[in-house]
Design a protein around this motif. Structure first.
Motif, PDB file in Angstrom:
ATOM      1  N   ALA A  22     -32.539 -34.958  11.161  1.00  0.00           N
ATOM      2  CA  ALA A  22     -31.555 -34.151  10.845  1.00  0.00           C
ATOM      3  C   ALA A  22     -30.636 -34.788  10.014  1.00  0.00           C
ATOM      4  CB  ALA A  22     -30.941 -33.165  11.724  1.00  0.00           C
ATOM      5  N   ALA A  23     -30.399 -34.404   8.810  1.00  0.00           N
ATOM      6  CA  ALA A  23     -29.346 -34.995   7.932  1.00  0.00           C
ATOM      7  C   ALA A  23     -29.650 -36.337   7.565  1.00  0.00           C
ATOM      8  CB  ALA A  23     -27.902 -34.846   8.526  1.00  0.00           C
ATOM      9  N   GLY A  52     -24.829 -38.039  15.873  1.00  0.00           N
ATOM     10  CA  GLY A  52     -24.760 -36.781  16.355  1.00  0.00           C
ATOM     11  C   GLY A  52     -23.078 -36.738  16.839  1.00  0.00           C
ATOM     12  N   ASP A 100     -21.740 -35.662   6.410  1.00  0.00           N
ATOM     13  CA  ASP A 100     -21.480 -34.637   7.645  1.00  0.00           C
ATOM     14  C   ASP A 100     -20.356 -35.442   8.456  1.00  0.00           C
ATOM     15  OD1 ASP A 100     -22.671 -32.159   7.486  1.00  0.00           O
ATOM     16  OD2 ASP A 100     -24.708 -33.104   7.476  1.00  0.00           O
ATOM     17  N   ALA A 157     -26.518 -33.014  17.053  1.00  0.00           N
ATOM     18  CA  ALA A 157     -27.847 -33.059  16.575  1.00  0.00           C
ATOM     19  C   ALA A 157     -28.393 -31.433  16.441  1.00  0.00           C
ATOM     20  CB  ALA A 157     -28.715 -33.879  16.982  1.00  0.00           C
ATOM     21  N   SER A 217     -15.891 -32.095   7.897  1.00  0.00           N
ATOM     22  CA  SER A 217     -16.837 -33.070   7.140  1.00  0.00           C
ATOM     23  C   SER A 217     -16.608 -33.105   5.616  1.00  0.00           C
ATOM     24  CB  SER A 217     -18.213 -32.450   7.473  1.00  0.00           C
ATOM     25  OG  SER A 217     -18.450 -31.383   6.705  1.00  0.00           O
ATOM     26  N   ILE A 250     -20.626 -33.933  14.640  1.00  0.00           N
ATOM     27  CA  ILE A 250     -21.409 -32.801  14.343  1.00  0.00           C
ATOM     28  C   ILE A 250     -22.819 -33.185  15.039  1.00  0.00           C
ATOM     29  CG2 ILE A 250     -23.005 -31.391  12.717  1.00  0.00           C
ATOM     30  CD1 ILE A 250     -20.742 -31.938  10.623  1.00  0.00           C
ATOM     31  N   ALA A 271     -26.672 -29.524  13.897  1.00  0.00           N
ATOM     32  CA  ALA A 271     -27.261 -29.918  12.372  1.00  0.00           C
ATOM     33  C   ALA A 271     -28.629 -29.250  12.164  1.00  0.00           C
ATOM     34  CB  ALA A 271     -27.356 -31.498  12.394  1.00  0.00           C
ATOM     35  N   ASP A 302     -18.106 -24.831  14.452  1.00  0.00           N
ATOM     36  CA  ASP A 302     -19.339 -24.761  13.766  1.00  0.00           C
ATOM     37  C   ASP A 302     -19.891 -23.461  13.453  1.00  0.00           C
ATOM     38  OD1 ASP A 302     -22.126 -24.968  12.966  1.00  0.00           O
ATOM     39  OD2 ASP A 302     -22.539 -26.476  14.503  1.00  0.00           O
ATOM     40  N   GLN A 349     -35.854 -36.287   6.653  1.00  0.00           N
ATOM     41  CA  GLN A 349     -35.651 -35.156   7.412  1.00  0.00           C
ATOM     42  C   GLN A 349     -36.838 -34.150   7.120  1.00  0.00           C
ATOM     43  OE1 GLN A 349     -31.825 -33.027   6.886  1.00  0.00           O
ATOM     44  NE2 GLN A 349     -32.793 -31.502   5.830  1.00  0.00           N
ATOM     45  N   PRO A 397     -23.069 -27.376   8.620  1.00  0.00           N
ATOM     46  CA  PRO A 397     -22.628 -27.264  10.235  1.00  0.00           C
ATOM     47  C   PRO A 397     -21.185 -28.020  10.409  1.00  0.00           C
ATOM     48  CG  PRO A 397     -24.068 -29.149   9.826  1.00  0.00           C
ATOM     49  CD  PRO A 397     -23.874 -28.314   8.488  1.00  0.00           C
TER      50      PRO A 397
END
Lengths: 232, 232
Positions: B184-185, B68, B3, B102, A5, B100, B105, A69, B189, A98
């Motif tokens: 998330a992200a 995600g 991300d 969920a 990322s 990535i 994250a 991860d 959030q 992550p």
């Protein structure tokens, strides 16, 4: 490197120090310039992470590199546990960034095996009693989870994967699809489709992820698919 | 956007057509230029994916965007299932690009809750019978998996999460840490730490991931940590 990322790449590039298992550091060579390196072998992870924390205590910005991860069987937990041993007022600030997990990378190469509920189990008994691992495999098999196995087999430990196969066969058909991905997204990557009855005859090692389908998983046109349940 | 992987960004930028749930397309606005857009609401995923496959059949390069990881309860499976209905010789080539997840994250924001074996369960009963979901929750709780819940609660469906809490309390202490991460992200959030006895009183919705710790998980200094088992 294509799967890193932007946030992770930037964190590595802007660090003063990079710590990681040497073969993983080679994977990010293009992000390394003037940063100091803490590189050690696979089994020295506690020493390596302690060295990283020590550098952070000296005021350095340290990037600890995991493959996959860092939050899934990775270095995030060890780093946080080590910093907890430092008095609160001098504890360095930790950010967990992550990444794409090994299981996610393996699933993408196989098709879409994780469209339904799944259980992730490491078969390494270095830090976990085998009886605990075995119970998890039994429960996951009984509840029809797709099962993802990390660290499925090492040169020393060859029997656990056969035991998991035996357990799964008590609950699922021998022709249940099983996917094996070795070195996902790295040089030497291999993707193998097999079945629950036969997969232990394939080459499997510590760099492999094994994905055992649930009762609905099928293979077609080279793709391993666990249906979500849409009526198409 | 920080991300997203390079590979995913490049695939979107080089596509002729982008298909996705509208709010997710807004998240990647900076990657959209001349591409044609297929955007529909959340519940029209089959129609949207069919439209994407139809465009691919016309020779277009189509990027289907999931949030995600598209391989974890995402669009990868539906796209593959739809293409399987096309005669093999004209079937478009599909590449699943991992992302990535969920759950990854959410875990990173909470600390390191996924350092040990975990089970991922969606509480949505739209496509899965509740009895199947419930059995998975029971087995995961009994085998001391860390439990990650997707789609934990909707406006219509509020009882399942309470039932999972009841099940988990039969196997784990009421002070077992539970983390709730919403959006998330993304904008808005939120990260909430609670306990197994109390977490259902927190705000939980379909944009939340709930992580229930295993018997060893602890919270310290605001971090939720499941120890891997190192002797420190």
């Amino acid at each position: 490197m294509a799967d890193i990322s932007r946030r992770a790449a930037l964190a590595i590039q802007s660090a003063d120090v990079i710590a990681g298992y040497k073969p993983y550091l080679e994977l990010i060579a293009e992000l390394v310039d003037r940063q100091e390196i803490i590189g050690t072998g696979m089994m020295q992870e506690v020493d390596r992470c302690q060295a990283a924390v020590d550098m952070a205590l000296k005021g350095k910005k340290v990037a600890v590199v995991s493959s996959g991860d860092p939050g899934i069987y990775g270095m995030a937990g060890l780093i946080l546990e080590l910093t907890m041993q430092i008095p609160e007022k001098s504890r360095p600030k930790i950010e967990v960034i992550p990444g794409i997990s090994a299981v996610g990378a393996a699933a993408a190469l196989l098709g879409a095996p994780l469209m339904h509920d799944f259980a992730v189990i490491s078969l390494s008994d270095l830090l976990t009693p085998w009886e605990v691992i075995k119970k998890r495999a039994e429960m996951a098999a009984a509840a029809d989870f797709v099962i993802a196995l990390y660290n499925p087999k090492s040169t020393r430990r060859v029997e656990h994967i056969v035991e998991v196969q035996r357990i799964a066969l008590q609950h699922r058909s021998g022709d249940t699809p099983v996917g094996i991905v070795r070195q996902a997204a790295r040089d030497g990557q291999t993707v193998t489709l097999s079945t629950l009855a036969n997969f232990t005859a394939e080459y499997i090692d510590m760099f492999s992820i094994v994905l055992i389908g649930n009762s609905q998983t099928f293979v077609r046109d080279g793709h391993m698919i666990t249906p979500r349940g849409y009526h198409l």
